[in-house]
Design a protein around this motif. Structure first.
Motif, mmCIF file in Angstrom:
data_model
loop_
_atom_site.group_PDB
_atom_site.id
_atom_site.type_symbol
_atom_site.label_atom_id
_atom_site.label_comp_id
_atom_site.label_asym_id
_atom_site.label_seq_id
_atom_site.Cartn_x
_atom_site.Cartn_y
_atom_site.Cartn_z
ATOM 1 N N MET A 4 0.842 -1.190 0.000
ATOM 2 C CA MET A 4 0.000 0.000 0.000
ATOM 3 C C MET A 4 0.878 1.241 0.000
ATOM 4 S SD MET A 4 -3.027 -1.145 -0.053
ATOM 5 C CE MET A 4 -3.982 -2.625 0.348
ATOM 6 N N SER A 7 -1.451 7.312 1.302
ATOM 7 C CA SER A 7 -2.638 7.899 0.696
ATOM 8 C C SER A 7 -2.576 9.415 0.650
ATOM 9 C CB SER A 7 -3.892 7.480 1.473
ATOM 10 O OG SER A 7 -3.823 7.940 2.808
ATOM 11 N N ALA A 37 -9.156 -0.549 -4.250
ATOM 12 C CA ALA A 37 -8.105 -0.168 -3.312
ATOM 13 C C ALA A 37 -6.809 -0.919 -3.613
ATOM 14 C CB ALA A 37 -8.565 -0.434 -1.880
ATOM 15 N N VAL A 42 -3.812 1.683 -2.333
ATOM 16 C CA VAL A 42 -4.146 2.527 -1.189
ATOM 17 C C VAL A 42 -5.004 1.708 -0.237
ATOM 18 C CG1 VAL A 42 -4.049 4.680 -2.504
ATOM 19 C CG2 VAL A 42 -6.221 3.459 -2.299
ATOM 20 N N SER A 43 -5.216 2.209 0.961
ATOM 21 C CA SER A 43 -6.048 1.499 1.924
ATOM 22 C C SER A 43 -7.515 1.545 1.499
ATOM 23 C CB SER A 43 -5.890 2.117 3.312
ATOM 24 O OG SER A 43 -6.464 3.416 3.336
ATOM 25 N N VAL A 44 -8.291 0.615 2.010
ATOM 26 C CA VAL A 44 -9.725 0.601 1.727
ATOM 27 C C VAL A 44 -10.376 1.876 2.255
ATOM 28 C CG1 VAL A 44 -11.914 -0.582 2.195
ATOM 29 C CG2 VAL A 44 -9.868 -1.914 1.657
ATOM 30 N N THR A 46 -9.002 4.858 2.468
ATOM 31 C CA THR A 46 -8.707 5.925 1.509
ATOM 32 C C THR A 46 -9.588 5.808 0.279
ATOM 33 O OG1 THR A 46 -6.411 6.179 2.239
ATOM 34 C CG2 THR A 46 -6.920 6.889 -0.003
ATOM 35 N N MET A 47 -9.791 4.569 -0.173
ATOM 36 C CA MET A 47 -10.634 4.378 -1.349
ATOM 37 C C MET A 47 -12.075 4.796 -1.058
ATOM 38 S SD MET A 47 -10.952 3.792 -4.455
ATOM 39 C CE MET A 47 -9.171 3.560 -4.595
ATOM 40 N N HIS A 48 -12.563 4.511 0.139
ATOM 41 C CA HIS A 48 -13.906 4.956 0.509
ATOM 42 C C HIS A 48 -13.991 6.483 0.460
ATOM 43 C CE1 HIS A 48 -16.424 1.540 1.591
ATOM 44 N NE2 HIS A 48 -15.337 0.932 2.033
ATOM 45 N N ASP A 50 -12.159 8.505 -1.400
ATOM 46 C CA ASP A 50 -12.145 8.897 -2.808
ATOM 47 C C ASP A 50 -13.508 8.690 -3.451
ATOM 48 O OD1 ASP A 50 -9.506 9.619 -2.689
ATOM 49 O OD2 ASP A 50 -8.742 7.825 -3.685
#
Length: 266
Positions: A4, A7, A37, A42-44, A46-48, A50
Motif C-alpha cells: 500500500m 494515501s 483499493a 491505497v487502503s480501503v 482511503t478508497m472509501h 475517494d
C-alpha cells in the motif's frame, strides 16, 4: 499482497488518483471497492474517501461494497465528467489559443471544458469583448476587465450552457475577430455531437467570426456521436495535443486546415 502506498499527497495528486479511479469504474461498469483499493495500492479507507468524493460530485454511484458507473450516454454529455480530464493537456492547448487573441478583439468562446483554461488566461487581456453561451465561461471572467455577453436560449444543465435557435439568431448579428470552438467527437475529419442544438450552434459560431479555431484533445478523435454536422474544413486552425494519431490529423490537413500540436510533457 500489494504494497500500500501512502494515501496522502498534494491536492493535484489526490485528484489525479480519483480521476484514475473514475476511469477504471467507467471502463468496467462496476468494481468492488476492495479491488479498487488493491489496484490503486491505497487502503480501503482511503478508497472509501475517494469514492465518497466522486459520489458527491455525481461522477459515479457508490453502493454497498461496489462502485458503479453512470451510463455512457450520461458520461458523454455531462460536463462534470469532462472538466477534470486531461487537465495538463487543456492547459497547454489554452497557451496556444491565447496567442490568437489581441487587445481590442471580440472573441467568441464555445462551452466546452477544453476552453475553461483559455477563459482564465483571457481574464488579463485588456479591451476585449467576450461572447459565449457558457455560464461557466461567464463566471470565470466575472472579475475580468473584459466585457462579457452571455448568449441566451434553452439552458442545458449537463453542459452548463445555452443552445438553440435564439442563440443562433444572436450570433447572426455578431462579427467577432476569432471564435474558439470545441468538438465532442471527430472521425476522419468529420464532426459529431450527441445533441442537435449544440451541433447547429457550433456551426453558427464559425459563421460569426473572421477566424475560427477548433480546440480538441486526442481523446475526442476516432469517435462518433448521434448528430453529424459537417467537417473541420470550416476552421482556419485546429489545436490539439501530441497524442492525437497521425491517421486522424491527415484528413484535417487534407481539408486545408492548419494543425498545431502541443505537448505538455515538453
Amino acid at each position: 499482497m500489494p504494497t500500500m502506498r501512502p494515501s496522502r499527497g498534494s491536492e493535484a495528486e489526490v485528484e489525479e488518483r480519483r480521476q484514475t479511479v473514475l476511469r477504471h469504474v467507467a471502463e468496467e461498469g462496476e468494481i468492488r471497492i476492495a479491488d479498487l483499493a488493491a489496484r490503486m495500492r491505497v487502503s480501503v479507507m482511503t478508497m472509501h474517501r475517494d469514492l465518497d468524493n466522486l459520489h458527491e460530485r455525481q461522477l459515479l454511484r457508490k453502493g454497498r461494497g461496489v462502485a458503479t458507473a453512470f451510463s455512457n450516454v450520461a458520461m458523454e454529455s455531462a460536463l462534470r465528467f469532462r472538466e477534470h480530464a486531461n487537465v495538463e493537456i487543456k492547459s497547454a492547448i489554452a497557451d496556444a489559443l491565447a496567442e490568437e487573441v489581441s487587445p481590442g478583439d471580440t472573441v467568441l468562446i464555445d462551452c466546452g471544458s477544453t476552453l475553461f483554461p483559455l477563459a482564465r488566461r483571457l481574464a488579463t487581456v485588456q479591451d476585449i469583448r467576450v461572447i459565449t453561451n457558457s455560464l461557466r465561461i461567464t463566471y470565470l471572467l466575472s472579475a475580468a476587465p473584459a466585457e462579457v455577453t452571455l448568449l441566451g436560449d434553452r439552458y442545458y444543465e449537463d453542459f452548463e450552457s445555452c443552445a438553440g435557435p435564439q442563440a443562433r439568431r444572436q450570433l447572426h448579428d455578431i462579427r467577432a475577430s476569432v471564435a474558439f470552438v470545441t468538438a465532442t467527437s471527430i472521425r476522419d475529419g468529420r464532426l459529431f455531437h450527441p445533441v442537435r442544438e449544440y451541433a447547429e450552434t457550433k456551426q453558427a459560431y464559425l459563421q460569426a467570426a473572421d477566424r475560427s479555431v477548433l480546440a480538441v484533445d486526442h481523446s475526442k478523435f476516432g469517435r462518433t456521436a448521434t448528430y453529424p454536422y459537417g467537417d473541420v474544413g470550416g476552421y482556419d486552425l485546429m489545436v490539439t495535443d501530441a497524442d492525437t494519431p497521425e491517421s486522424e490529423l491527415r484528413p484535417v490537413r487534407d481539408l486545408g486546415v492548419q494543425v498545431r500540436t502541443v505537448d505538455p510533457r515538453g
